[in-house]
Design a protein around this motif. Sequence first.
Motif, mmCIF file in Angstrom:
data_model
loop_
_atom_site.group_PDB
_atom_site.id
_atom_site.type_symbol
_atom_site.label_atom_id
_atom_site.label_comp_id
_atom_site.label_asym_id
_atom_site.label_seq_id
_atom_site.Cartn_x
_atom_site.Cartn_y
_atom_site.Cartn_z
ATOM 1 N N VAL A 3 0.868 -1.175 0.000
ATOM 2 C CA VAL A 3 0.000 0.000 0.000
ATOM 3 C C VAL A 3 0.906 1.226 0.000
ATOM 4 C CG1 VAL A 3 -1.750 1.324 1.231
ATOM 5 C CG2 VAL A 3 -1.864 -1.175 1.227
ATOM 6 N N GLU A 4 0.795 2.042 -1.032
ATOM 7 C CA GLU A 4 1.615 3.245 -1.138
ATOM 8 C C GLU A 4 0.729 4.436 -1.476
ATOM 9 O OE1 GLU A 4 4.374 2.345 -4.219
ATOM 10 O OE2 GLU A 4 5.482 0.857 -3.037
ATOM 11 N N LEU A 5 0.981 5.551 -0.837
ATOM 12 C CA LEU A 5 0.274 6.786 -1.169
ATOM 13 C C LEU A 5 0.884 7.357 -2.445
ATOM 14 C CD1 LEU A 5 -1.873 8.893 -0.209
ATOM 15 C CD2 LEU A 5 0.050 10.143 0.794
ATOM 16 N N VAL A 6 0.053 7.529 -3.471
ATOM 17 C CA VAL A 6 0.515 8.053 -4.750
ATOM 18 C C VAL A 6 0.442 9.568 -4.778
ATOM 19 C CG1 VAL A 6 0.080 8.048 -7.243
ATOM 20 C CG2 VAL A 6 -0.176 5.940 -5.921
ATOM 21 N N ARG A 7 -0.682 10.107 -4.325
ATOM 22 C CA ARG A 7 -0.865 11.555 -4.256
ATOM 23 C C ARG A 7 -1.963 11.850 -3.253
ATOM 24 N NH1 ARG A 7 -2.718 13.121 -10.233
ATOM 25 N NH2 ARG A 7 -0.826 11.912 -10.636
ATOM 26 N N SER A 8 -1.948 13.062 -2.746
ATOM 27 C CA SER A 8 -2.986 13.409 -1.781
ATOM 28 C C SER A 8 -3.200 14.911 -1.743
ATOM 29 C CB SER A 8 -2.618 12.923 -0.372
ATOM 30 O OG SER A 8 -1.526 13.658 0.143
ATOM 31 N N SER A 9 -4.395 15.281 -1.406
ATOM 32 C CA SER A 9 -4.760 16.634 -1.021
ATOM 33 C C SER A 9 -5.640 16.465 0.201
ATOM 34 C CB SER A 9 -5.511 17.346 -2.156
ATOM 35 O OG SER A 9 -5.974 18.607 -1.736
ATOM 36 N N ALA A 10 -4.989 16.305 1.344
ATOM 37 C CA ALA A 10 -5.727 15.932 2.546
ATOM 38 C C ALA A 10 -5.021 16.468 3.776
ATOM 39 C CB ALA A 10 -5.849 14.413 2.647
ATOM 40 N N THR A 62 -5.026 9.060 -2.954
ATOM 41 C CA THR A 62 -4.945 7.979 -3.931
ATOM 42 C C THR A 62 -3.847 7.015 -3.506
ATOM 43 O OG1 THR A 62 -5.732 9.343 -5.764
ATOM 44 C CG2 THR A 62 -4.511 7.350 -6.336
ATOM 45 N N PHE A 63 -4.227 5.761 -3.326
ATOM 46 C CA PHE A 63 -3.307 4.707 -2.915
ATOM 47 C C PHE A 63 -3.071 3.736 -4.066
ATOM 48 C CE2 PHE A 63 -5.444 6.072 0.971
ATOM 49 C CZ PHE A 63 -4.403 6.169 1.887
ATOM 50 N N TYR A 64 -1.835 3.245 -4.156
ATOM 51 C CA TYR A 64 -1.517 2.121 -5.025
ATOM 52 C C TYR A 64 -1.501 0.877 -4.152
ATOM 53 C CZ TYR A 64 1.188 -1.099 -7.918
ATOM 54 O OH TYR A 64 1.616 -2.188 -8.634
ATOM 55 N N VAL A 65 -2.246 -0.146 -4.555
ATOM 56 C CA VAL A 65 -2.374 -1.357 -3.745
ATOM 57 C C VAL A 65 -2.022 -2.575 -4.594
ATOM 58 C CG1 VAL A 65 -3.914 -2.773 -2.333
ATOM 59 C CG2 VAL A 65 -4.221 -0.290 -2.402
ATOM 60 N N GLN A 66 -1.177 -3.427 -4.065
ATOM 61 C CA GLN A 66 -0.931 -4.752 -4.631
ATOM 62 C C GLN A 66 -1.393 -5.781 -3.612
ATOM 63 O OE1 GLN A 66 3.285 -4.955 -5.554
ATOM 64 N NE2 GLN A 66 2.870 -4.719 -7.731
ATOM 65 N N ALA A 67 -2.261 -6.680 -4.045
ATOM 66 C CA ALA A 67 -2.813 -7.674 -3.128
ATOM 67 C C ALA A 67 -3.440 -8.796 -3.954
ATOM 68 C CB ALA A 67 -3.859 -7.038 -2.211
ATOM 69 N N PRO A 68 -3.744 -9.925 -3.331
ATOM 70 C CA PRO A 68 -4.435 -10.993 -4.058
ATOM 71 C C PRO A 68 -5.836 -10.560 -4.489
ATOM 72 C CG PRO A 68 -3.494 -11.800 -1.994
ATOM 73 C CD PRO A 68 -3.398 -10.319 -1.957
ATOM 74 N N LEU A 162 -7.801 -17.274 -7.039
ATOM 75 C CA LEU A 162 -8.013 -15.974 -6.410
ATOM 76 C C LEU A 162 -6.800 -15.458 -5.648
ATOM 77 C CD1 LEU A 162 -11.618 -16.396 -4.968
ATOM 78 C CD2 LEU A 162 -10.933 -15.086 -6.972
ATOM 79 N N ASN A 163 -5.796 -16.306 -5.433
ATOM 80 C CA ASN A 163 -4.624 -15.831 -4.681
ATOM 81 C C ASN A 163 -3.561 -15.217 -5.580
ATOM 82 O OD1 ASN A 163 -3.862 -18.377 -5.763
ATOM 83 N ND2 ASN A 163 -2.268 -18.590 -4.207
ATOM 84 N N ILE A 164 -3.831 -15.086 -6.890
ATOM 85 C CA ILE A 164 -2.893 -14.377 -7.750
ATOM 86 C C ILE A 164 -2.963 -12.881 -7.442
ATOM 87 C CG2 ILE A 164 -4.462 -14.027 -9.711
ATOM 88 C CD1 ILE A 164 -1.997 -14.647 -11.521
ATOM 89 N N TYR A 165 -1.808 -12.225 -7.507
ATOM 90 C CA TYR A 165 -1.765 -10.799 -7.177
ATOM 91 C C TYR A 165 -2.248 -9.943 -8.344
ATOM 92 C CZ TYR A 165 0.582 -10.941 -2.660
ATOM 93 O OH TYR A 165 0.867 -11.113 -1.326
ATOM 94 N N SER A 166 -2.886 -8.848 -7.972
ATOM 95 C CA SER A 166 -3.269 -7.818 -8.921
ATOM 96 C C SER A 166 -2.838 -6.485 -8.330
ATOM 97 C CB SER A 166 -4.784 -7.852 -9.170
ATOM 98 O OG SER A 166 -5.137 -6.968 -10.217
ATOM 99 N N SER A 167 -3.039 -5.409 -9.087
ATOM 100 C CA SER A 167 -2.696 -4.076 -8.593
ATOM 101 C C SER A 167 -3.788 -3.104 -8.993
ATOM 102 C CB SER A 167 -1.345 -3.619 -9.136
ATOM 103 O OG SER A 167 -1.365 -3.514 -10.544
ATOM 104 N N MET A 168 -3.958 -2.062 -8.192
ATOM 105 C CA MET A 168 -4.992 -1.082 -8.492
ATOM 106 C C MET A 168 -4.668 0.239 -7.813
ATOM 107 S SD MET A 168 -8.254 -2.106 -6.087
ATOM 108 C CE MET A 168 -8.081 -2.339 -4.315
ATOM 109 N N TYR A 169 -5.333 1.288 -8.299
ATOM 110 C CA TYR A 169 -5.358 2.574 -7.623
ATOM 111 C C TYR A 169 -6.704 2.714 -6.918
ATOM 112 C CZ TYR A 169 -1.224 3.965 -10.280
ATOM 113 O OH TYR A 169 0.041 4.036 -10.807
ATOM 114 N N VAL A 170 -6.666 3.231 -5.710
ATOM 115 C CA VAL A 170 -7.868 3.483 -4.920
ATOM 116 C C VAL A 170 -7.852 4.951 -4.514
ATOM 117 C CG1 VAL A 170 -9.205 2.862 -2.878
ATOM 118 C CG2 VAL A 170 -7.775 1.141 -3.991
#
Length: 230
Positions: A3-10, A62-68, A162-170
């Motif tokens: 979990v990484e913070l990509v950008r923020s205005s907070a 905005t978070f970058y997440v890598q998880a199953p 379902l245990n294969i990893y994917s990535s997304m922005y949240v």
Amino acid sequence: MTVELVRSSASDSDVLFAARVSTQGEQTLGDAGTEATGRDRGLINYLMRDRHGSPFEHNSMTFYVQAPIFVFREFMRHRMASYNEESGRYRELRPVFYTPAPERNLVQVGKPGAYEFLPGTAEQTALVAEETRAASVQAFAAYQRMLDAGVAREVARIVLPLNIYSSMYVTVNARSLMNFLSLRTKVEGTHFPSFPQREIEMCAEKMETVWRELMPLTHAAFNANGRVSP
């Protein structure tokens, strides 16, 4: 879990200017100082306690997440965020699979709604690791054979577990994040205890660590008022 913070205005000042416009009108944005005052802390706590939620929406993370993928399914039940995930239709997926760590609790005791998870035996831990790895290797080999034979990626991927990893922005605001955290973390002293699956809780904990640094007054008020989303 990544979990990484990509950008923020907070920041806490985002809550303060949004709230004060109701009584002061325009130009409240310029009232936010660099140091929080007792009045600022009191206002944020009041908003949290009495559940005046909209001032907590005037920010963005905005978070970058890598998880199953099974973790992403739980994420996307929360329809309070914007998601963009990598696509198995448009890129070849990588052979990265999740295997529970030895300390992961394995045994469910009780029934749904009234149960807890306890550590497994050494034999159970070894079995989970062995079977997970074997199934993952076999599934990815089948996936690769289909790709090598010219089968489209969107078809070949159907054999992957379902245990294969994917990535997304949240992308989420503080109010929505508090709703997520109230359900996906287990913390003593909450008004409404939650019992999340450990893997999504690991993501939630990392998101909370980032958010606490960005908005410490809001985070403190969230905890002080039982971790209930306003």
